[in-house]
Design a protein around this motif. Sequence first.
Motif, mmCIF file in Angstrom:
data_model
loop_
_atom_site.group_PDB
_atom_site.id
_atom_site.type_symbol
_atom_site.label_atom_id
_atom_site.label_comp_id
_atom_site.label_asym_id
_atom_site.label_seq_id
_atom_site.Cartn_x
_atom_site.Cartn_y
_atom_site.Cartn_z
ATOM 1 N N ALA A 1 -7.980 7.101 -9.258
ATOM 2 C CA ALA A 1 -8.911 7.256 -8.153
ATOM 3 C C ALA A 1 -8.254 6.777 -6.870
ATOM 4 C CB ALA A 1 -10.184 6.465 -8.431
ATOM 5 N N GLY A 2 -8.538 7.432 -5.789
ATOM 6 C CA GLY A 2 -7.953 7.084 -4.501
ATOM 7 C C GLY A 2 -6.680 7.848 -4.224
ATOM 8 N N TYR A 3 -5.943 8.229 -5.285
ATOM 9 C CA TYR A 3 -4.721 9.015 -5.112
ATOM 10 C C TYR A 3 -4.989 10.481 -5.406
ATOM 11 C CZ TYR A 3 -2.058 4.762 -4.576
ATOM 12 O OH TYR A 3 -1.557 3.582 -4.113
ATOM 13 N N ASP A 4 -6.199 10.796 -5.839
ATOM 14 C CA ASP A 4 -6.558 12.178 -6.104
ATOM 15 C C ASP A 4 -6.630 12.942 -4.786
ATOM 16 O OD1 ASP A 4 -6.732 11.649 -8.801
ATOM 17 O OD2 ASP A 4 -8.865 11.163 -8.703
ATOM 18 N N GLU A 5 -6.635 14.242 -4.873
ATOM 19 C CA GLU A 5 -6.719 15.098 -3.693
ATOM 20 C C GLU A 5 -7.849 14.633 -2.782
ATOM 21 O OE1 GLU A 5 -5.562 17.786 -1.081
ATOM 22 O OE2 GLU A 5 -4.563 17.615 -3.007
ATOM 23 N N GLY A 6 -7.516 14.315 -1.553
ATOM 24 C CA GLY A 6 -8.510 13.891 -0.580
ATOM 25 C C GLY A 6 -8.868 12.422 -0.664
ATOM 26 N N GLY A 7 -8.375 11.702 -1.680
ATOM 27 C CA GLY A 7 -8.671 10.278 -1.822
ATOM 28 C C GLY A 7 -7.962 9.464 -0.757
ATOM 29 N N THR A 8 -8.387 8.235 -0.594
ATOM 30 C CA THR A 8 -7.854 7.344 0.436
ATOM 31 C C THR A 8 -6.333 7.294 0.431
ATOM 32 O OG1 THR A 8 -9.812 5.975 0.167
ATOM 33 C CG2 THR A 8 -7.941 4.986 1.316
ATOM 34 N N TYR A 9 -5.728 7.221 -0.743
ATOM 35 C CA TYR A 9 -4.283 7.035 -0.830
ATOM 36 C C TYR A 9 -3.503 8.331 -1.020
ATOM 37 C CZ TYR A 9 -5.807 2.252 -1.284
ATOM 38 O OH TYR A 9 -6.409 1.050 -1.065
ATOM 39 N N SER A 10 -4.190 9.445 -1.104
ATOM 40 C CA SER A 10 -3.467 10.698 -1.310
ATOM 41 C C SER A 10 -2.622 11.058 -0.095
ATOM 42 C CB SER A 10 -4.424 11.841 -1.651
ATOM 43 O OG SER A 10 -5.255 12.151 -0.555
ATOM 44 N N TYR A 11 -2.911 10.405 1.038
ATOM 45 C CA TYR A 11 -2.146 10.665 2.253
ATOM 46 C C TYR A 11 -1.040 9.637 2.488
ATOM 47 C CZ TYR A 11 -5.656 14.152 2.934
ATOM 48 O OH TYR A 11 -6.457 15.235 2.748
ATOM 49 N N CYS A 12 -0.815 8.748 1.522
ATOM 50 C CA CYS A 12 0.338 7.847 1.584
ATOM 51 C C CYS A 12 1.589 8.692 1.358
ATOM 52 C CB CYS A 12 0.273 6.784 0.490
ATOM 53 S SG CYS A 12 -1.033 5.580 0.684
ATOM 54 N N ARG A 13 2.680 8.284 1.958
ATOM 55 C CA ARG A 13 3.947 8.984 1.750
ATOM 56 C C ARG A 13 4.833 8.146 0.829
ATOM 57 N NH1 ARG A 13 5.262 13.243 5.207
ATOM 58 N NH2 ARG A 13 3.764 13.545 6.882
ATOM 59 N N VAL A 14 5.582 8.848 -0.009
ATOM 60 C CA VAL A 14 6.498 8.192 -0.947
ATOM 61 C C VAL A 14 7.712 7.681 -0.169
ATOM 62 C CG1 VAL A 14 7.992 8.547 -2.949
ATOM 63 C CG2 VAL A 14 5.758 9.702 -2.825
ATOM 64 N N TRP A 15 8.074 6.417 -0.423
ATOM 65 C CA TRP A 15 9.253 5.846 0.223
ATOM 66 C C TRP A 15 10.356 5.593 -0.798
ATOM 67 C CZ3 TRP A 15 11.259 5.841 4.736
ATOM 68 C CH2 TRP A 15 12.282 4.947 5.065
ATOM 69 N N GLU A 16 10.040 4.867 -1.875
ATOM 70 C CA GLU A 16 11.043 4.570 -2.908
ATOM 71 C C GLU A 16 10.480 4.920 -4.275
ATOM 72 O OE1 GLU A 16 11.931 0.425 -2.438
ATOM 73 O OE2 GLU A 16 13.150 0.772 -0.655
ATOM 74 N N PHE A 17 11.378 5.364 -5.166
ATOM 75 C CA PHE A 17 10.968 5.732 -6.523
ATOM 76 C C PHE A 17 12.164 5.701 -7.453
ATOM 77 C CE2 PHE A 17 12.066 9.495 -4.175
ATOM 78 C CZ PHE A 17 12.803 10.271 -5.046
ATOM 79 N N THR A 18 11.876 5.569 -8.740
ATOM 80 C CA THR A 18 12.920 5.634 -9.767
ATOM 81 C C THR A 18 12.402 6.503 -10.915
ATOM 82 O OG1 THR A 18 12.127 3.638 -10.875
ATOM 83 C CG2 THR A 18 13.868 3.352 -9.256
ATOM 84 N N PRO A 19 13.292 7.172 -11.618
ATOM 85 C CA PRO A 19 14.705 7.359 -11.360
ATOM 86 C C PRO A 19 14.934 8.104 -10.039
ATOM 87 C CG PRO A 19 14.038 8.562 -13.341
ATOM 88 C CD PRO A 19 12.842 7.882 -12.804
ATOM 89 N N ALA A 20 16.134 8.037 -9.522
ATOM 90 C CA ALA A 20 16.486 8.575 -8.213
ATOM 91 C C ALA A 20 16.454 10.109 -8.168
ATOM 92 C CB ALA A 20 17.878 8.089 -7.827
ATOM 93 N N GLU A 21 16.242 10.606 -6.976
ATOM 94 C CA GLU A 21 16.301 12.045 -6.724
ATOM 95 C C GLU A 21 17.627 12.610 -7.230
ATOM 96 O OE1 GLU A 21 17.094 14.746 -2.788
ATOM 97 O OE2 GLU A 21 15.709 13.061 -2.580
ATOM 98 N N GLY A 22 17.560 13.733 -7.914
ATOM 99 C CA GLY A 22 18.763 14.396 -8.412
ATOM 100 C C GLY A 22 19.219 13.928 -9.787
#
Length: 147
Positions: free
Chosen positions: A108-129
């Motif tokens: 909840a909150g990260y679902d479409e239209g939820g409060t956090y669905s408009y947060c942008r991804v900054w860091e994640f693992t495993p790495a891109e590629g």
Amino acid sequence: MDPAPATPQATVPNVVGLAYADAASRLAAQGFSVARTEEVSAKAAGTVLRANPGAGALARRGSQVTVTVAKADDTMTVVPKIRDLYVRDARAAVRAAGLALEPMYNGAGYDEGGTYSYCRVWEFTPAEGARVKKGTVIDITRVFGCG
């Protein structure tokens, strides 16, 4: 009665590293028939990994040369670029790649239209590629721009 004439022989050309179509053409030009087998490899799909009999061997024209060709590992995928994407868009990209998103970002909150669905991804693992098994969970460790 005259003995049957011997079938002429030819030297098997080196086809390792060639695309399958090119290898098959070279082998056919020398008078060989071609059988294809495949195996998972890090080489580009369709690349000849080996031939049997191998390069330089003498074989009867008309005999079969078996070439083993690289195929992609369909249990693996590549982590997509999700940095700077909205979490909702990152979720779609991750799913399209056959991966999963950390459960926290599916709630909840990260679902479409939820409060956090408009947060942008900054860091994640495993790495891109990174090449990972399908179903791997992508762990978003930092977001920004929420609100």
